[in-house]
Every structure is written in structure tokens, then in C-alpha cells.
Write a protein that holds these residues in place. Structure first.
Motif, short mmCIF file in Angstrom:
data_model
loop_
_atom_site.label_atom_id
_atom_site.label_comp_id
_atom_site.label_asym_id
_atom_site.label_seq_id
_atom_site.Cartn_x
_atom_site.Cartn_y
_atom_site.Cartn_z
N GLN A 194 0.83 -1.20 0.00
CA GLN A 194 0.00 0.00 0.00
C GLN A 194 0.87 1.25 0.00
N ASP A 195 1.96 1.24 0.78
CA ASP A 195 2.87 2.39 0.81
C ASP A 195 3.56 2.57 -0.54
N TYR A 196 3.91 1.47 -1.15
CA TYR A 196 4.57 1.51 -2.46
C TYR A 196 3.64 2.11 -3.51
N GLU A 197 2.38 1.64 -3.55
CA GLU A 197 1.41 2.16 -4.51
C GLU A 197 1.06 3.61 -4.19
N ALA A 198 1.02 3.94 -2.90
CA ALA A 198 0.69 5.32 -2.51
C ALA A 198 1.77 6.29 -3.01
N LEU A 199 3.04 5.89 -2.91
CA LEU A 199 4.11 6.75 -3.40
C LEU A 199 4.02 6.92 -4.91
N LYS A 200 3.74 5.83 -5.63
CA LYS A 200 3.59 5.95 -7.08
C LYS A 200 2.42 6.88 -7.43
N GLY A 201 1.30 6.72 -6.71
CA GLY A 201 0.15 7.59 -6.96
C GLY A 201 0.46 9.05 -6.64
N ALA A 202 1.22 9.28 -5.56
CA ALA A 202 1.56 10.65 -5.18
C ALA A 202 2.45 11.30 -6.23
N LEU A 203 3.37 10.53 -6.81
CA LEU A 203 4.22 11.07 -7.87
C LEU A 203 3.40 11.42 -9.10
N ARG A 204 2.46 10.55 -9.47
CA ARG A 204 1.61 10.83 -10.63
C ARG A 204 0.74 12.07 -10.38
N ASN A 205 0.15 12.13 -9.19
CA ASN A 205 -0.75 13.24 -8.89
C ASN A 205 -0.01 14.57 -8.84
N LEU A 206 1.18 14.56 -8.24
CA LEU A 206 1.96 15.80 -8.18
C LEU A 206 2.38 16.24 -9.57
N ALA A 207 2.74 15.27 -10.40
CA ALA A 207 3.12 15.61 -11.78
C ALA A 207 1.94 16.23 -12.52
N ALA A 208 0.73 15.65 -12.35
CA ALA A 208 -0.45 16.20 -13.01
C ALA A 208 -0.78 17.58 -12.49
N GLU A 209 -0.65 17.76 -11.17
CA GLU A 209 -0.98 19.05 -10.57
C GLU A 209 -0.03 20.15 -11.03
N ARG A 210 1.25 19.80 -11.25
CA ARG A 210 2.25 20.83 -11.55
C ARG A 210 2.60 20.89 -13.03
N GLY A 211 1.80 20.26 -13.86
CA GLY A 211 1.95 20.48 -15.29
C GLY A 211 2.96 19.60 -16.02
N TYR A 212 3.35 18.48 -15.42
CA TYR A 212 4.22 17.53 -16.11
C TYR A 212 3.31 16.52 -16.82
N TYR A 213 2.75 16.96 -17.90
CA TYR A 213 1.70 16.22 -18.59
C TYR A 213 2.23 14.93 -19.22
N ASP A 214 3.51 14.86 -19.56
CA ASP A 214 4.08 13.69 -20.23
C ASP A 214 4.81 12.76 -19.27
N ALA A 215 4.59 12.92 -17.96
CA ALA A 215 5.31 12.11 -16.97
C ALA A 215 4.93 10.63 -17.07
N LYS A 216 5.91 9.76 -16.78
CA LYS A 216 5.67 8.32 -16.79
C LYS A 216 6.77 7.61 -16.01
N PHE A 217 6.47 6.38 -15.57
CA PHE A 217 7.46 5.54 -14.93
C PHE A 217 8.20 4.76 -16.01
N THR A 218 9.51 4.83 -15.99
CA THR A 218 10.32 4.04 -16.91
C THR A 218 10.79 2.74 -16.25
N ALA A 219 10.67 2.65 -14.93
CA ALA A 219 10.98 1.42 -14.19
C ALA A 219 10.20 1.44 -12.89
N GLN A 220 9.59 0.30 -12.56
CA GLN A 220 8.82 0.20 -11.32
C GLN A 220 8.67 -1.26 -10.93
N HIS A 221 9.38 -1.69 -9.92
CA HIS A 221 9.24 -3.08 -9.49
C HIS A 221 9.80 -3.27 -8.08
N ILE A 222 9.31 -4.35 -7.45
CA ILE A 222 9.79 -4.77 -6.13
C ILE A 222 10.37 -6.16 -6.28
#
Length: 604
Positions: free
Chosen positions: A167-195
């Protein structure tokens, strides 16, 4: 040969038949006489599931993962199906524990059969929890230089040595996406994400690589279908073309435009498909509200008696957004007519200038007053703070008892500051969960500046609401006022202090606490204090009961005795706010009967 084969098959057949007969007899002997069932038969018993060895919330999550749990309280299906689902449940429980970091759990089960209930019982040993080992989070693009992203990554929960929580891992990913959307990084994406989980070591390595790309900028803001001038609409903007994009600023713009009361519908949209040179234009579509608003209402208050309210508002007078508001309130105690002409300030969502006129006629318990007042006000909002400057000129004709009518005039500058902060219950937004309100008002006049006499007064008020538990709240209210005047007798009732009533000291009549003249008519005092402590208890979601005590008085000197009351009440949390019905007794005047008080309005 053929005869031999026939004899051999006959011997074998008789032997097999004897074997089956013997086996059946043994089965009948061995089977319980009260209850027996074969694997192809169904049962009339109900199915139950029990999980042992797990605390919350792990137990609930494990239960929700179980396929066999869907059959609980149902009649047991075939034995084979129950055994299959029960066996499958072992792996399902293990899977349910993995999001909490338990990757080495051990699960066993058994089926306990009785005539009424079949219970699938799981015994779980969650094992050691997996912890974070290496946490590698990399930012690419403009986000690596953005202070908000730096703050986010300083406070995340994926720290070495802490338990692995998906849940903490997914929450951090969601927070990064949301902050990017809020601050205008419209093309943001994860290039690597795994545990990567090292089961034998109970360790987990996390890799996150987030490429924000470059931040977009605000382009031109285009208002469509507006009847208000662009000059005024542009003053609602908190951004300029070429500034870094922010979704928060667009949301604030939409709220401010909707709150202005000019528009019935507001839609603010960034036009991403029309981006040019990394600038995104903003489209604002507006639908006008009804230009005129009429109001009519009936009500009752124990301070005012029955009352009628009639109002007329001109939501916009011209394309500069000027407004006109008027209201007439008629009641058994007081009649008021009020008109206000309002001009938007530099920040029209928070600043307004107004020119006001008021006539109020009041007659109650031998107190008579007619007030004529004009004023100009400057109101500003600073986040939670409100500030009001006002310059008023008033004339008041008044009398007490059989005294002849007097008249006084004053030019009164005043200033008021208010601070309100509160939170509401999620289940009901009309009741305050926690919060407070602070207010201070200063006003005065001078005999050399259109005033009958020199005076100065201050009034402070505060209220605090706090939830003690799911059912209990405490509400504390207090106010205090003081004034100095060269000639107190020249001050009309609206400039003096009174106590008593619904919002002051319950148990006493409206403004009937204070110094009196020779006829026993309350004439008001130089000082005032009123405080209250109340406990209320939720008996249902929209109903509460309360116990309270109030204390206060209006006085000519601070050392005069205060009056106290106590009582109880009922609160209904209606769609328009709390409705309070209180029954209070004046403790200092036991000969007086209990007094009923009815009020409607928010807690703060």
C-alpha cells in the motif's frame, strides 16, 4: 481351453462379488449410525470458515481473498468441491498476506463436519515480515529540480528497515503521478517500477524511475460567453501566460468564479491538444446566472418572535460586476431595512467595497430605538482571516420606559478581524467536528468629528468546538466587551452592551441583563461578558441532546455580580444546519420560570 477360461472367470467373478459384499458390510458396521455422507452426496449442513493465528487487518483481508468464503451460510455443496476450495484457500491466504510483507507464511486447514455445520478452519503462521533493503528512487526531467518533488521524496514511507507494505509503495507511485499532473508535467511516466523480494532473507529491493519530462506553461486564458468585462474576469486569474502550469490554480479559479454568484455554471479546461511551444491555453466557459434573485422566508426565534424576510438581489448591475442587495426583515421585536451596493476589489474573489444604508426600528420591554445608518466598508479575505474596515455615520432616536425620546449622532470608524477554522464530520457536513472562531472589533468616535461625545469600545468573542469521542462533543463560547465614553448617556442602545438571550445567557430574556433605570428598564452597560460550556451527545446520526450552563451580565462596573443559568436541549442536524431547542433556568432568579430558546445556524 475354452472350458478352462469359463471356469476361471466364474471363480474370479464369485470371488469379486464376495469381496464387494464383505466390504459393504464392513462399511455399514464402521459408519456412524447418526450421520454418514459419501463424496458424491450433498449435505443439509451450513458452511462456515474460521481463520486462526491472524490479527486485524490481516485476518479480514485473508477472509476477503478466500473463494470458499462466498459459500458461508450456504448449504454445503458436494464434498469434493468443499475440499477443493478449502485446499485452494491455503494459497489464497498466503497471497492475501503478501501486501503486508509476509512472504513466508505457513497455512494449513482442516474440515470439521457436524450434522448442522461444516467448518473450514485455517491455521496461519504469518512468519517473519519482509523489510525494505535497497530503495532506489530516481527522478528524471524537470521534477528533479522541483522543490515539491523533493519534499515528497523526503517524507515517503519506503525507508530501509521498515516493513514492506504494498500500500505504501502504490501510494508513493500515486503521489508522484498526482503531483506531476498538478504541476503540469503532462508527459510524466514511470520508466521502471518493481519490487524484488528475497524470500529467504526477508528483504525487498525497490526500484522506481520516474521521468517527468518538462513542465508545461500557462498559455492564454480565453473566456467564452461572458457578459462580464474581460477586465474584471482577468482579475480573477492567479496566473499569467508563460508561468509554470498548476492544476491547483485552475481549481481555485473555478471555485472563485462559481462563488462570485455571477454564473450558474463554470468549466475551466486546459487545451492540451492545442499546446504550442510548451504552453497550454486555458478555456473558461461561463453560463450566466439569473440576473435577479428574490427571497421570501418565514421564521421564528425566541429573541425576535415570528419574523418575515423579503429580499431582492441584482447579481450584476453592469459589466464591471457591481452588485445590489436589499433585504427587509419584519418581526415582533425589530424591523430592519438594509440595502448594499457592492464593487469588486483588485482580487474580486476576496476583496469587496460596499456602500450601505440601514433603518432599524426596535421596541422591546420598554426599550425603543430607531437607527438610521449609512456606511462604507472595505472587506478583505486572507486565507482564514477576514478583515473589515468601516466608516459609518448614524443617528439614533431612543428612549427607556417613560423617559422622553433622545437623539444622538456619531461618525464611527471601526475595524474587525475574524479567524475561523473548522472541520466537519464526513458523515454529515452540517455539524462541526473540530474548530474555533476568534473575533475582535474596535470602534469609536470623537466629539470634534461629528459625534455627540468621545467614546471607544472593544468587543472580543471566541468559540471552540471539540469532539471528545464518536458521540460526545464539547462547545465553549465566550465574549467580553468594554467601552469608555465621556458622556455615557449620549450613547444610543446600539452602542451600549446588553446580555441575555439565545446567543448570550440563556434562561434570561433577550437583552434583559444589565443596569436598569428608576423604572426597572434595562438601559445597557459599559461592560459585558457572557460565557457558555455545553456538552452534547449523539443519540442518532442527526439528533443530539445537550447539557449546558451559561454565565454573564452587562454592567457599569466590573465588580458587579454575574448571572448564571443551566439547562438542557435537543439538536436536530437539518439540511440547512443545526436546529437547537433549549430549555434553561435562571439560577440566580429561581422565581422566574424555565425559558425556551430556539436557534438555527452553524456551530461556529
Amino acid at each position: 481351453m475354452y472350458l478352462f477360461e469359463r471356469k476361471f472367470m466364474s471363480v474370479v467373478g464369485r470371488s469379486f462379488a464376495l469381496f464387494l459384499l464383505a466390504f459393504s458390510g464392513l462399511a455399514l458396521i464402521a459408519a456412524p449410525s447418526a450421520y454418514a455422507q459419501s463424496s458424491w452426496q450433498t449435505s443439509d449442513a451450513k458452511l462456515a470458515v474460521v481463520i486462526e493465528g491472524l490479527a486485524e487487518p490481516y485476518s479480514t483481508n485473508a477472509y476477503n481473498y478466500l473463494t470458499v468464503a462466498a459459500l458461508v451460510e450456504e448449504t454445503v455443496p458436494s464434498v469434493i468441491r468443499v475440499r477443493y476450495l478449502a485446499q485452494q484457500g491455503e494459497q489464497e491466504i498466503k497471497t492475501a498476506l503478501q501486501p503486508y510483507g509476509f512472504y513466508n507464511s505457513d497455512v494449513t486447514h482442516k474440515i470439521i463436519e457436524t450434522e448442522d455445520t461444516w467448518t473450514v478452519k485455517y491455521q496461519v503462521n504469518p512468519g517473519p515480515v519482509t523489510t525494505y533493503n535497497q530503495v532506489d528512487i530516481t527522478l528524471l526531467g524537470g521534477a528533479q529540480y522541483d522543490a515539491d518533488f523533493d519534499k515528497l521524496l523526503r517524507n515517503h514511507k519506503l525507508q530501509k528497515g521498515r516493513p514492506l507494505r504494498h500500500q505504501d509503495y502504490e501510494a508513493l507511485k500515486g503521489a508522484l503521478r498526482n503531483l506531476a499532473a498538478e504541476r503540469g508535467y503532462y508527459d510524466a511516466k514511470f520508466t521502471a517500477q518493481h519490487i524484488d523480494v528475497l524470500r529467504d532473507q526477508q528483504l525487498a529491493n525497490v526500484t522506481l524511475m520516474f521521468d517527468s519530462a518538462e513542465r508545461y506553461l500557462f498559455g492564454d486564458t480565453i473566456f467564452c460567453c461572458a457578459f462580464i468585462s474581460n477586465k474584471l474576469l482577468n482579475r480573477f486569474l492567479d496566473h499569467q501566460s508563460g508561468e509554470p502550469f498548476s492544476t491547483r490554480k485552475l481549481l481555485d479559479l473555478q471555485v472563485d468564479l462559481a462563488s462570485s454568484d455571477y454564473f450558474s455554471h463554470v468549466e475551466v479546461s486546459p487545451l492540451w491538444d492545442q499546446t504550442n511551444n510548451n504552453q497550454v491555453p486555458i478555456d473558461v466557459r461561463l453560463e450566466p446566472n439569473k440576473r435577479n434573485r428574490y427571497q421570501f422566508g418565514l421564521g421564528y426565534g425566541t429573541d425576535t418572535g415570528a419574523r418575515v424576510t423579503m429580499g431582492f438581489d441584482r447579481r450584476w448591475v453592469n459589466d464591471r460586476g457591481h452588485k445590489l442587495s436589499s433585504v427587509v426583515r419584519l418581526s415582533e421585536v425589530q424591523n430592519t431595512g438594509f440595502v448594499s451596493y457592492q464593487i469588486p476589489g483588485n482580487d474580486p474573489a476576496r476583496d469587496v467595497y460596499s456602500f450601505n444604508g440601514e433603518i432599524t426600528d426596535r421596541s422591546y420591554e420598554e426599550q425603543r430605538s430607531t437607527l438610521y445608518k449609512t456606511s462604507v466598508s472595505d472587506l478583505r479575505h486572507y486565507d482564514r482571516w477576514h478583515r473589515t474596515y468601516q466608516l459609518a455615520y448614524q443617528r439614533e432616536d431612543f428612549s427607556f420606559g417613560s423617559d422622553p425620546s433622545e437623539s444622538s449622532s456619531f461618525l464611527i470608524p471601526s475595524v474587525q478581524w475574524s479567524l475561523i477554522e473548522s472541520s466537519s464530520l464526513e458523515a454529515n457536513r452540517n455539524i462541526t467536528d473540530d474548530g474555533y472562531r476568534l473575533s475582535i472589533m474596535l470602534q469609536g468616535g470623537h466629539d470634534s468629528a461629528l459625534s455627540e461625545t468621545t467614546f471607544a469600545s472593544v468587543k472580543l468573542s471566541a468559540k471552540w468546538v471539540h469532539r471528545l469521542s464518536d458521540q460526545w462533543r464539547i462547545l465553549v463560547r465566550s465574549e467580553v466587551g468594554a467601552l469608555r465614553a465621556d458622556n455615557f448617556e449620549e450613547l444610543g442602545p446600539t452602542l451600549r452592551f446588553f446580555a441575555g438571550g439565545d446567543h448570550s445567557v440563556r434562561g434570561y430574556a433577550y437583552q434583559q441583563l444589565g443596569p436598569t433605570n428608576d423604572e426597572g428598564v434595562v438601559v445597557g452597560g459599559r461592560y459585558m461578558t457572557a460565557s457558555s460550556v455545553e456538552l452534547d451527545y449523539a443519540i442518532k446520526s442527526n439528533w443530539r441532546i445537550a447539557l449546558f450552563t451559561d454565565i454573564g451580565n452587562s454592567m457599569m462596573d466590573w465588580n458587579e455580580r454575574l448571572k448564571q443559568s443551566a439547562g438542557f436541549g435537543v439538536r436536530w442536524i437539518s439540511p440547512i444546519g443545526p436546529v437547537r431547542l433549549d430549555l434553561a433556568m435562571a439560577l440566580d432568579e429561581p422565581s422566574n420560570p424555565w425559558r425556551l430558546h430556539l436557534t438555527i445556524g452553524p456551530d461556529l
